[in-house]
Design a protein around this motif. Structure first.
Motif, PDB file in Angstrom:
ATOM      1  N   ASP A   1       0.059   5.706   0.156  1.00  0.00           N
ATOM      2  CA  ASP A   1      -1.006   6.592   0.602  1.00  0.00           C
ATOM      3  C   ASP A   1      -1.901   6.897  -0.593  1.00  0.00           C
ATOM      4  O   ASP A   1      -1.420   7.023  -1.719  1.00  0.00           O
ATOM      5  CB  ASP A   1      -0.434   7.888   1.176  1.00  0.00           C
ATOM      6  CG  ASP A   1      -1.473   8.633   1.974  1.00  0.00           C
ATOM      7  OD1 ASP A   1      -1.581   8.380   3.188  1.00  0.00           O
ATOM      8  OD2 ASP A   1      -2.197   9.453   1.381  1.00  0.00           O
ATOM      9  N   ARG A   2      -3.217   7.023  -0.392  1.00  0.00           N
ATOM     10  CA  ARG A   2      -4.120   7.249  -1.526  1.00  0.00           C
ATOM     11  C   ARG A   2      -3.894   8.601  -2.205  1.00  0.00           C
ATOM     12  O   ARG A   2      -4.327   8.821  -3.325  1.00  0.00           O
ATOM     13  CB  ARG A   2      -5.566   7.094  -1.112  1.00  0.00           C
ATOM     14  CG  ARG A   2      -6.101   8.234  -0.269  1.00  0.00           C
ATOM     15  CD  ARG A   2      -7.577   8.078  -0.064  1.00  0.00           C
ATOM     16  NE  ARG A   2      -8.041   8.880   1.047  1.00  0.00           N
ATOM     17  CZ  ARG A   2      -9.246   8.798   1.527  1.00  0.00           C
ATOM     18  NH1 ARG A   2     -10.111   7.962   1.006  1.00  0.00           N
ATOM     19  NH2 ARG A   2      -9.602   9.560   2.532  1.00  0.00           N
TER      20      ARG A   2
ATOM     21  N   TRP B   1      -6.130  11.948  -6.422  1.00  0.00           N
ATOM     22  CA  TRP B   1      -5.764  10.720  -5.725  1.00  0.00           C
ATOM     23  C   TRP B   1      -5.149   9.799  -6.778  1.00  0.00           C
ATOM     24  O   TRP B   1      -5.191  10.084  -7.976  1.00  0.00           O
ATOM     25  CB  TRP B   1      -6.993  10.046  -5.156  1.00  0.00           C
ATOM     26  CG  TRP B   1      -7.758  10.824  -4.121  1.00  0.00           C
ATOM     27  CD1 TRP B   1      -7.567  12.126  -3.730  1.00  0.00           C
ATOM     28  CD2 TRP B   1      -8.851  10.346  -3.368  1.00  0.00           C
ATOM     29  NE1 TRP B   1      -8.465  12.473  -2.769  1.00  0.00           N
ATOM     30  CE2 TRP B   1      -9.284  11.389  -2.529  1.00  0.00           C
ATOM     31  CE3 TRP B   1      -9.521   9.142  -3.312  1.00  0.00           C
ATOM     32  CZ2 TRP B   1     -10.341  11.253  -1.645  1.00  0.00           C
ATOM     33  CZ3 TRP B   1     -10.586   9.002  -2.433  1.00  0.00           C
ATOM     34  CH2 TRP B   1     -10.982  10.046  -1.601  1.00  0.00           C
ATOM     35  N   TRP B   2      -4.598   8.679  -6.346  1.00  0.00           N
ATOM     36  CA  TRP B   2      -4.097   7.683  -7.297  1.00  0.00           C
ATOM     37  C   TRP B   2      -5.273   7.044  -8.026  1.00  0.00           C
ATOM     38  O   TRP B   2      -6.335   6.823  -7.451  1.00  0.00           O
ATOM     39  CB  TRP B   2      -3.312   6.582  -6.575  1.00  0.00           C
ATOM     40  CG  TRP B   2      -2.015   7.033  -6.002  1.00  0.00           C
ATOM     41  CD1 TRP B   2      -1.680   7.052  -4.682  1.00  0.00           C
ATOM     42  CD2 TRP B   2      -0.855   7.527  -6.699  1.00  0.00           C
ATOM     43  NE1 TRP B   2      -0.388   7.525  -4.522  1.00  0.00           N
ATOM     44  CE2 TRP B   2       0.131   7.818  -5.742  1.00  0.00           C
ATOM     45  CE3 TRP B   2      -0.566   7.742  -8.041  1.00  0.00           C
ATOM     46  CZ2 TRP B   2       1.386   8.316  -6.083  1.00  0.00           C
ATOM     47  CZ3 TRP B   2       0.682   8.248  -8.378  1.00  0.00           C
ATOM     48  CH2 TRP B   2       1.642   8.526  -7.415  1.00  0.00           C
ATOM     49  N   HIS B   3      -5.048   6.742  -9.320  1.00  0.00           N
ATOM     50  CA  HIS B   3      -6.057   6.084 -10.166  1.00  0.00           C
ATOM     51  C   HIS B   3      -5.387   4.958 -10.946  1.00  0.00           C
ATOM     52  O   HIS B   3      -4.165   4.907 -11.057  1.00  0.00           O
ATOM     53  CB  HIS B   3      -6.673   7.097 -11.143  1.00  0.00           C
ATOM     54  CG  HIS B   3      -7.495   8.134 -10.447  1.00  0.00           C
ATOM     55  ND1 HIS B   3      -8.817   7.959 -10.144  1.00  0.00           N
ATOM     56  CD2 HIS B   3      -7.159   9.356  -9.969  1.00  0.00           C
ATOM     57  CE1 HIS B   3      -9.268   9.025  -9.517  1.00  0.00           C
ATOM     58  NE2 HIS B   3      -8.281   9.894  -9.391  1.00  0.00           N
TER      59      HIS B   3
ATOM     60  N   TYR C   1      -3.792   2.889  -0.317  1.00  0.00           N
ATOM     61  CA  TYR C   1      -4.189   2.573  -1.694  1.00  0.00           C
ATOM     62  C   TYR C   1      -3.407   1.322  -2.086  1.00  0.00           C
ATOM     63  O   TYR C   1      -2.178   1.321  -2.061  1.00  0.00           O
ATOM     64  CB  TYR C   1      -3.863   3.737  -2.638  1.00  0.00           C
ATOM     65  CG  TYR C   1      -4.276   3.469  -4.067  1.00  0.00           C
ATOM     66  CD1 TYR C   1      -5.547   3.803  -4.509  1.00  0.00           C
ATOM     67  CD2 TYR C   1      -3.398   2.863  -4.962  1.00  0.00           C
ATOM     68  CE1 TYR C   1      -5.939   3.549  -5.816  1.00  0.00           C
ATOM     69  CE2 TYR C   1      -3.784   2.608  -6.273  1.00  0.00           C
ATOM     70  CZ  TYR C   1      -5.051   2.945  -6.695  1.00  0.00           C
ATOM     71  OH  TYR C   1      -5.437   2.679  -7.979  1.00  0.00           O
TER      72      TYR C   1
ATOM     73  N   SER D   1       0.819  -1.213   0.000  1.00  0.00           N
ATOM     74  CA  SER D   1       0.000   0.000   0.000  1.00  0.00           C
ATOM     75  C   SER D   1       0.849   1.258   0.000  1.00  0.00           C
ATOM     76  O   SER D   1       1.868   1.329   0.679  1.00  0.00           O
ATOM     77  CB  SER D   1      -0.879   0.047   1.260  1.00  0.00           C
ATOM     78  OG  SER D   1      -1.791  -1.001   1.273  1.00  0.00           O
TER      79      SER D   1
END
Length: 175
Positions: free
Chosen positions: A72-73, A158-160, A97, A70
């Motif tokens: 961070d998002r 955010w991450w996608h 994330y 993971s």
């Protein structure tokens, strides 16, 4: 005055209440599985590139490890020596994330507010998948801005799962 009888606590609930704080309790509601452990920085590849959109940088992070982990998002994006990272859109608190082994996540960073009447020029930006990581630094010239990166009130998505999804997310929050 009437006395109301309270039924006894069901046995399953009683067991859950007596379970140690760290114990997992099965749920019929189908809760999400716990996030995998945090990614080690040495197992991540971080990239940044110029976008075809003005004052926008595309960033990504890839898990080079053999197991899911993971980040961070919200990516951490810092510009030169300016105070603070780019703000997330939508606003968010820290949360994990999940990156599968070999998987990548993408975000879009708008460096300059379209309504800005001021700006700063910086010679570099640093991107990290987690605020606890040092991250990787990219020079302005490598991002298509040899005179410097124009910055004022930067934001990041955010991450996608794809660059297209990151671009679309940034479009939803354009001023």
């Amino acid at each position: 005055m009437r006395i109301r009888l309270v039924p006894a606590v069901p046995a399953v609930l009683a067991l859950a209440l007596l379970a140690p704080a760290g114990a997992a309790v099965a749920s019929s509601a189908g809760t999400a599985p716990p996030a995998p452990p945090a990614c080690r920085e040495s197992r991540l590849s971080v990239a940044a590139s110029a976008s075809d959109r003005p004052d926008t940088v595309r960033i990504s992070v890839t898990n080079r490890g053999t197991r899911a982990c993971s980040v961070d998002r919200v990516p951490t994006v810092v510009f030169g020596d300016l105070d603070g990272p780019a703000l997330p859109v939508p606003g968010a608190e820290s949360a994990p994330y999940r990156l599968p082994a070999g998987g990548s996540a993408h975000a879009a960073v708008r460096t300059l507010d379209p309504a800005a009447t001021e700006l700063r020029l910086v010679d570099r930006l640093t991107v990290a998948g987690d605020p606890a990581h040092r991250g990787r630094t990219f020079g302005a010239a490598s991002l298509g801005a040899p005179e410097g990166i124009r910055v004022w009130e930067p934001v990041t998505t955010w991450w996608h799962r794809s660059t297209a999804a990151a671009d679309a997310a940034l479009d939803r929050y354009a001023d």
